[in-house]
Design an enzyme around this catalytic site. Structure first.
Site, PDB file in Angstrom:
ATOM      1  N   ARG A 183       5.976  -1.265   0.570  1.00  0.00           N
ATOM      2  CA  ARG A 183       7.346  -0.767   0.623  1.00  0.00           C
ATOM      3  C   ARG A 183       8.012  -1.188  -0.667  1.00  0.00           C
ATOM      4  O   ARG A 183       8.226  -2.367  -0.916  1.00  0.00           O
ATOM      5  CB  ARG A 183       8.061  -1.370   1.835  1.00  0.00           C
ATOM      6  CG  ARG A 183       9.487  -0.931   1.954  1.00  0.00           C
ATOM      7  CD  ARG A 183       9.643   0.014   3.129  1.00  0.00           C
ATOM      8  NE  ARG A 183      11.051   0.170   3.431  1.00  0.00           N
ATOM      9  CZ  ARG A 183      11.719   1.272   3.165  1.00  0.00           C
ATOM     10  NH1 ARG A 183      11.113   2.293   2.614  1.00  0.00           N
ATOM     11  NH2 ARG A 183      12.982   1.361   3.476  1.00  0.00           N
ATOM     12  N   GLY A 184       8.309  -0.246  -1.536  1.00  0.00           N
ATOM     13  CA  GLY A 184       8.805  -0.485  -2.880  1.00  0.00           C
ATOM     14  C   GLY A 184       9.886  -1.531  -3.039  1.00  0.00           C
ATOM     15  O   GLY A 184       9.713  -2.483  -3.796  1.00  0.00           O
ATOM     16  N   ASP A 236      10.839  -3.987  -1.359  1.00  0.00           N
ATOM     17  CA  ASP A 236      10.456  -5.349  -0.970  1.00  0.00           C
ATOM     18  C   ASP A 236       9.610  -6.045  -2.030  1.00  0.00           C
ATOM     19  O   ASP A 236       9.717  -7.241  -2.213  1.00  0.00           O
ATOM     20  CB  ASP A 236       9.644  -5.341   0.313  1.00  0.00           C
ATOM     21  CG  ASP A 236      10.472  -5.062   1.537  1.00  0.00           C
ATOM     22  OD1 ASP A 236      11.671  -4.780   1.388  1.00  0.00           O
ATOM     23  OD2 ASP A 236       9.914  -5.105   2.633  1.00  0.00           O
ATOM     24  N   ARG A 253       8.118  -4.230  -5.192  1.00  0.00           N
ATOM     25  CA  ARG A 253       7.823  -3.535  -6.445  1.00  0.00           C
ATOM     26  C   ARG A 253       8.044  -4.376  -7.695  1.00  0.00           C
ATOM     27  O   ARG A 253       7.215  -4.392  -8.599  1.00  0.00           O
ATOM     28  CB  ARG A 253       8.627  -2.241  -6.554  1.00  0.00           C
ATOM     29  CG  ARG A 253       8.251  -1.450  -7.792  1.00  0.00           C
ATOM     30  CD  ARG A 253       8.902  -0.089  -7.850  1.00  0.00           C
ATOM     31  NE  ARG A 253       8.671   0.715  -6.680  1.00  0.00           N
ATOM     32  CZ  ARG A 253       7.563   1.409  -6.433  1.00  0.00           C
ATOM     33  NH1 ARG A 253       6.576   1.356  -7.285  1.00  0.00           N
ATOM     34  NH2 ARG A 253       7.447   2.120  -5.348  1.00  0.00           N
ATOM     35  N   GLY A 313       9.725  13.928   1.412  1.00  0.00           N
ATOM     36  CA  GLY A 313       9.596  14.351   2.796  1.00  0.00           C
ATOM     37  C   GLY A 313       9.013  13.269   3.670  1.00  0.00           C
ATOM     38  O   GLY A 313       8.740  12.167   3.222  1.00  0.00           O
ATOM     39  N   GLU A 355       0.797   6.271   6.420  1.00  0.00           N
ATOM     40  CA  GLU A 355      -0.245   5.916   5.465  1.00  0.00           C
ATOM     41  C   GLU A 355      -1.167   4.838   6.050  1.00  0.00           C
ATOM     42  O   GLU A 355      -2.389   4.936   5.960  1.00  0.00           O
ATOM     43  CB  GLU A 355       0.431   5.413   4.185  1.00  0.00           C
ATOM     44  CG  GLU A 355      -0.488   5.179   3.024  1.00  0.00           C
ATOM     45  CD  GLU A 355       0.304   4.766   1.808  1.00  0.00           C
ATOM     46  OE1 GLU A 355       0.259   5.508   0.821  1.00  0.00           O
ATOM     47  OE2 GLU A 355       0.963   3.700   1.838  1.00  0.00           O
TER      48      GLU A 355
END
Length: 161
Positions: free
Chosen positions: A11-12, A14, A16, A44, A78
């Protein structure tokens, strides 16, 4: 010679610009060429066929589970694909539990439970999608992985500069 692996499921916001940048650097220094799934490319709610294909064609997937990971339906979709591929014996999965306990993922607690409750309001309590997400979280929470608790470190010397 370069090894190759995929880094999916993070999750970016958190990780990245903190943990992920250190991981990228360390992998590169060790000669490991890694593809990092980019949250910036997401458009989307459903994961794309090309991402599903990338998961199916990978041999190793690193999943970075953070406090807000389960808030993303994209990450959960994912993760479900990754776990499906792992169950078929086509993929090695190495989870990294970043600022979240494996048991919080395995049997949803705290932020993971809150995120699933929010998703439940949207997709429905008895939806197949929600069941699939819960199963994937349980499976990844049971895998042997790495637990990173940055509150235990005074500085980032445990990571390469």
């Amino acid at each position: 010679m370069y090894s190759y692996m995929e880094v999916f499921g993070f999750r970016g916001p958190d990780v990245r610009f903190s943990f992920l940048s250190h991981l990228r650097y360390a992998l590169d220094c060790d000669g490991i060429c890694a593809y990092f799934d980019s949250e910036d490319l997401r458009r989307g709610d459903n994961i794309t066929g090309s991402l599903k294909e990338a998961i199916r064609n990978s041999t190793i997937a690193i999943v970075i589970l953070s406090e807000n990971y389960a808030a993303s339906s994209w990450c959960l979709d994912e993760l479900s694909e990754i776990i499906d591929s792992w169950k078929q014996g086509n993929l090695a999965v190495k989870p990294i539990f970043y600022r979240v306990e494996p048991r919080e993922v395995r049997t949803p607690r705290r932020s993971v439970a809150d995120a699933l409750a929010a998703h439940e309001l949207i997709v429905g309590k008895d939806s197949a999608k929600l069941r699939r997400w819960r199963e994937a979280l349980s499976e990844v929470g049971n895998l042997s992985g790495y637990h990173v608790d940055v509150t235990r470190y005074k500085h980032s010397s445990c990571f390469r500069p």
